[in-house]
Design a protein around this motif. Structure first.
Motif, PDB file in Angstrom:
ATOM      1  N   GLU A 195       0.778  -1.132   0.076  1.00 26.99           N
ATOM      2  CA  GLU A 195      -0.048  -0.003  -0.047  1.00 26.99           C
ATOM      3  C   GLU A 195       0.827   1.251  -0.147  1.00 26.99           C
ATOM      4  OE1 GLU A 195      -4.058   1.833   1.961  1.00 26.99           O
ATOM      5  OE2 GLU A 195      -2.476   0.444   3.465  1.00 26.99           O
ATOM      6  N   LEU A 196       0.482   2.442  -0.852  1.00 30.20           N
ATOM      7  CA  LEU A 196       1.153   3.497  -1.056  1.00 30.20           C
ATOM      8  C   LEU A 196       1.182   4.152   0.529  1.00 30.20           C
ATOM      9  CD1 LEU A 196      -0.297   4.957  -4.003  1.00 30.20           C
ATOM     10  CD2 LEU A 196       1.927   3.727  -3.692  1.00 30.20           C
ATOM     11  N   ALA A 197       2.247   4.850   0.803  1.00 28.46           N
ATOM     12  CA  ALA A 197       2.606   5.278   2.404  1.00 28.46           C
ATOM     13  C   ALA A 197       1.605   6.471   2.250  1.00 28.46           C
ATOM     14  CB  ALA A 197       3.969   5.863   2.494  1.00 28.46           C
ATOM     15  N   GLU A 198       1.436   7.288   1.051  1.00 31.03           N
ATOM     16  CA  GLU A 198       0.648   8.340   0.939  1.00 31.03           C
ATOM     17  C   GLU A 198      -0.850   8.224   1.115  1.00 31.03           C
ATOM     18  OE1 GLU A 198      -1.114  11.215  -2.642  1.00 31.03           O
ATOM     19  OE2 GLU A 198       0.625   9.889  -2.835  1.00 31.03           O
ATOM     20  N   ARG A 199      -1.541   6.912   0.747  1.00 33.14           N
ATOM     21  CA  ARG A 199      -2.799   6.632   0.986  1.00 33.14           C
ATOM     22  C   ARG A 199      -2.718   6.316   2.633  1.00 33.14           C
ATOM     23  NH1 ARG A 199      -5.942   3.175  -3.009  1.00 33.14           N
ATOM     24  NH2 ARG A 199      -5.505   5.075  -4.219  1.00 33.14           N
ATOM     25  N   SER A 200      -1.788   5.563   3.083  1.00 38.71           N
ATOM     26  CA  SER A 200      -2.045   5.226   4.649  1.00 38.71           C
ATOM     27  C   SER A 200      -2.061   6.540   5.375  1.00 38.71           C
ATOM     28  CB  SER A 200      -0.805   4.285   5.015  1.00 38.71           C
ATOM     29  OG  SER A 200      -0.990   4.048   6.160  1.00 38.71           O
ATOM     30  N   GLU A 201      -1.194   7.320   5.060  1.00 36.42           N
ATOM     31  CA  GLU A 201      -1.027   8.711   5.590  1.00 36.42           C
ATOM     32  C   GLU A 201      -2.441   9.489   5.663  1.00 36.42           C
ATOM     33  OE1 GLU A 201       2.215  12.325   6.342  1.00 36.42           O
ATOM     34  OE2 GLU A 201       2.888  10.466   5.701  1.00 36.42           O
ATOM     35  N   GLN A 202      -3.034   9.476   4.508  1.00 33.54           N
ATOM     36  CA  GLN A 202      -4.076  10.150   4.104  1.00 33.54           C
ATOM     37  C   GLN A 202      -5.266   9.513   5.055  1.00 33.54           C
ATOM     38  OE1 GLN A 202      -4.185  12.567   1.827  1.00 33.54           O
ATOM     39  NE2 GLN A 202      -6.218  13.456   2.424  1.00 33.54           N
ATOM     40  N   ALA A 203      -5.165   8.343   5.489  1.00 33.93           N
ATOM     41  CA  ALA A 203      -6.319   7.660   6.137  1.00 33.93           C
ATOM     42  C   ALA A 203      -6.154   8.073   7.402  1.00 33.93           C
ATOM     43  CB  ALA A 203      -6.207   6.219   5.988  1.00 33.93           C
ATOM     44  N   LEU A 204      -5.159   8.200   8.173  1.00 38.43           N
ATOM     45  CA  LEU A 204      -4.751   8.533   9.396  1.00 38.43           C
ATOM     46  C   LEU A 204      -4.994  10.100   9.716  1.00 38.43           C
ATOM     47  CD1 LEU A 204      -1.188   6.958  10.164  1.00 38.43           C
ATOM     48  CD2 LEU A 204      -3.276   6.133  10.902  1.00 38.43           C
ATOM     49  N   ALA A 224      -3.528  -3.268  12.512  1.00 40.12           N
ATOM     50  CA  ALA A 224      -2.522  -3.757  11.712  1.00 40.12           C
ATOM     51  C   ALA A 224      -1.511  -4.705  12.449  1.00 40.12           C
ATOM     52  CB  ALA A 224      -1.693  -2.500  11.221  1.00 40.12           C
ATOM     53  N   ALA A 225      -0.804  -5.393  11.623  1.00 42.31           N
ATOM     54  CA  ALA A 225       0.290  -6.184  12.378  1.00 42.31           C
ATOM     55  C   ALA A 225       1.161  -5.458  13.135  1.00 42.31           C
ATOM     56  CB  ALA A 225       0.783  -7.288  11.109  1.00 42.31           C
ATOM     57  N   GLU A 226       1.576  -4.410  12.517  1.00 39.56           N
ATOM     58  CA  GLU A 226       2.722  -3.520  13.180  1.00 39.56           C
ATOM     59  C   GLU A 226       2.312  -2.061  13.051  1.00 39.56           C
ATOM     60  OE1 GLU A 226       6.025  -3.257   9.656  1.00 39.56           O
ATOM     61  OE2 GLU A 226       5.835  -5.078  10.467  1.00 39.56           O
ATOM     62  N   ASN A 227       2.816  -1.374  14.186  1.00 36.86           N
ATOM     63  CA  ASN A 227       2.313   0.017  14.344  1.00 36.86           C
ATOM     64  C   ASN A 227       3.045   0.908  13.191  1.00 36.86           C
ATOM     65  OD1 ASN A 227       1.638   2.240  15.597  1.00 36.86           O
ATOM     66  ND2 ASN A 227       2.838   2.032  17.164  1.00 36.86           N
ATOM     67  N   PRO A 228       2.103   1.394  12.393  1.00 35.80           N
ATOM     68  CA  PRO A 228       2.494   2.462  11.485  1.00 35.80           C
ATOM     69  C   PRO A 228       3.564   3.359  11.855  1.00 35.80           C
ATOM     70  CG  PRO A 228       0.361   2.129  11.213  1.00 35.80           C
ATOM     71  CD  PRO A 228       0.732   1.424  12.685  1.00 35.80           C
ATOM     72  N   ALA A 229       4.520   3.778  11.401  1.00 37.94           N
ATOM     73  CA  ALA A 229       5.553   4.842  11.672  1.00 37.94           C
ATOM     74  C   ALA A 229       4.948   6.166  11.650  1.00 37.94           C
ATOM     75  CB  ALA A 229       6.622   4.804  10.619  1.00 37.94           C
ATOM     76  N   ALA A 230       3.922   6.458  10.586  1.00 38.36           N
ATOM     77  CA  ALA A 230       3.289   7.717  10.430  1.00 38.36           C
ATOM     78  C   ALA A 230       2.098   7.982  11.612  1.00 38.36           C
ATOM     79  CB  ALA A 230       2.618   7.885   9.019  1.00 38.36           C
ATOM     80  N   ARG A 231       1.759   7.108  12.223  1.00 40.50           N
ATOM     81  CA  ARG A 231       0.953   7.093  13.523  1.00 40.50           C
ATOM     82  C   ARG A 231       1.494   8.186  14.455  1.00 40.50           C
ATOM     83  NH1 ARG A 231      -0.955   5.573  18.117  1.00 40.50           N
ATOM     84  NH2 ARG A 231       0.632   4.238  18.714  1.00 40.50           N
ATOM     85  N   VAL A 232       2.546   8.471  14.507  1.00 42.08           N
ATOM     86  CA  VAL A 232       3.267   9.193  15.481  1.00 42.08           C
ATOM     87  C   VAL A 232       2.799  10.663  15.797  1.00 42.08           C
ATOM     88  CG1 VAL A 232       5.365   9.967  16.902  1.00 42.08           C
ATOM     89  CG2 VAL A 232       5.282   7.622  15.819  1.00 42.08           C
ATOM     90  N   ARG A 233       2.648  11.144  14.422  1.00 41.67           N
ATOM     91  CA  ARG A 233       2.077  12.466  14.067  1.00 41.67           C
ATOM     92  C   ARG A 233       0.452  12.698  14.529  1.00 41.67           C
ATOM     93  NH1 ARG A 233       4.848  11.674   9.469  1.00 41.67           N
ATOM     94  NH2 ARG A 233       2.951  12.009   8.135  1.00 41.67           N
ATOM     95  N   PHE A 234      -0.065  11.610  14.906  1.00 41.45           N
ATOM     96  CA  PHE A 234      -1.622  11.716  14.842  1.00 41.45           C
ATOM     97  C   PHE A 234      -1.983  11.039  16.279  1.00 41.45           C
ATOM     98  CE2 PHE A 234      -0.596  11.078  10.333  1.00 41.45           C
ATOM     99  CZ  PHE A 234      -1.225  12.042   9.748  1.00 41.45           C
TER     100      PHE A 234
END
Length: 175
Positions: A70-79, A102-112
């Motif tokens: 999955e594109l990181a852009e789409r994942s970040e957009q969802a967050l 998710a199986a592992e914590n997304p790195a981008a989640r830190v900003r949200f």
């Protein structure tokens, strides 16, 4: 008025509307009203989260990332959509939890900070890469596609907010 005349008028008044309804359905004159919801209803019952033991749980906005590529852009957009929705609910945000499964914590989640993470592997392909609206009993109800771009994200967030507030108003589990 005689009893026969009364009976004939009564049957006429009862049978004419029934015949008209049957004819409109039979010949396709009836067009169903457009649906009020903006998301896509799931076709089968799916318990995405465990039901609370004491009842009266929270509504959940759950993002299920795609398993692979999955594109990181789409994942970040969802967050970002989850974060903005949760903050925008105001006093009702105590009844809603934004969550990433998710199986592992997304790195981008830190900003949200309003978006939480729960370790889980969702194998249902119809939910991957989508935001899912889950009721307080843990049942997945509606799903929304995450589209790249700020205009599309704003439209999706508005759709989710509209459906969520409507369902929360109709919900009687917390009463």
């Amino acid at each position: 008025m005689s009893s026969r005349k009364f009976l004939a008028l009564f049957l006429l008044c009862a049978l004419v509307p029934l015949a008209a309804a049957w004819a409109s359905l039979r010949f396709g004159w009836f067009s169903a009203a457009p649906t009020v919801n903006h998301g896509e209803w799931l076709s089968q019952e799916l318990r995405l989260l465990p039901a609370p033991e004491h009842g009266g749980g929270q509504w959940h906005l759950v993002y299920v990332p795609a398993l692979e590529g999955e594109l990181a852009e789409r994942s970040e957009q969802a967050l970002l959509i989850l974060q903005q929705l949760h903050v925008g609910l105001g006093r009702k945000q105590t009844r809603v939890q934004a969550l990433v499964l998710a199986a592992e914590n997304p790195a981008a989640r830190v900003r949200f900070p309003h978006v939480e993470w729960q370790a889980a592997q969702v194998s249902d392909a119809t939910l991957q890469g989508r935001i899912v609206l889950v009721d307080p009993r843990g049942l997945a109800l509606l799903r929304y596609a995450v589209e790249p771009g700020p205009e599309q994200a704003q439209r999706v967030a508005g759709d989710i907010r509209s459906d969520l507030l409507r369902l929360m108003n109709y919900d009687r589990s917390g009463v």
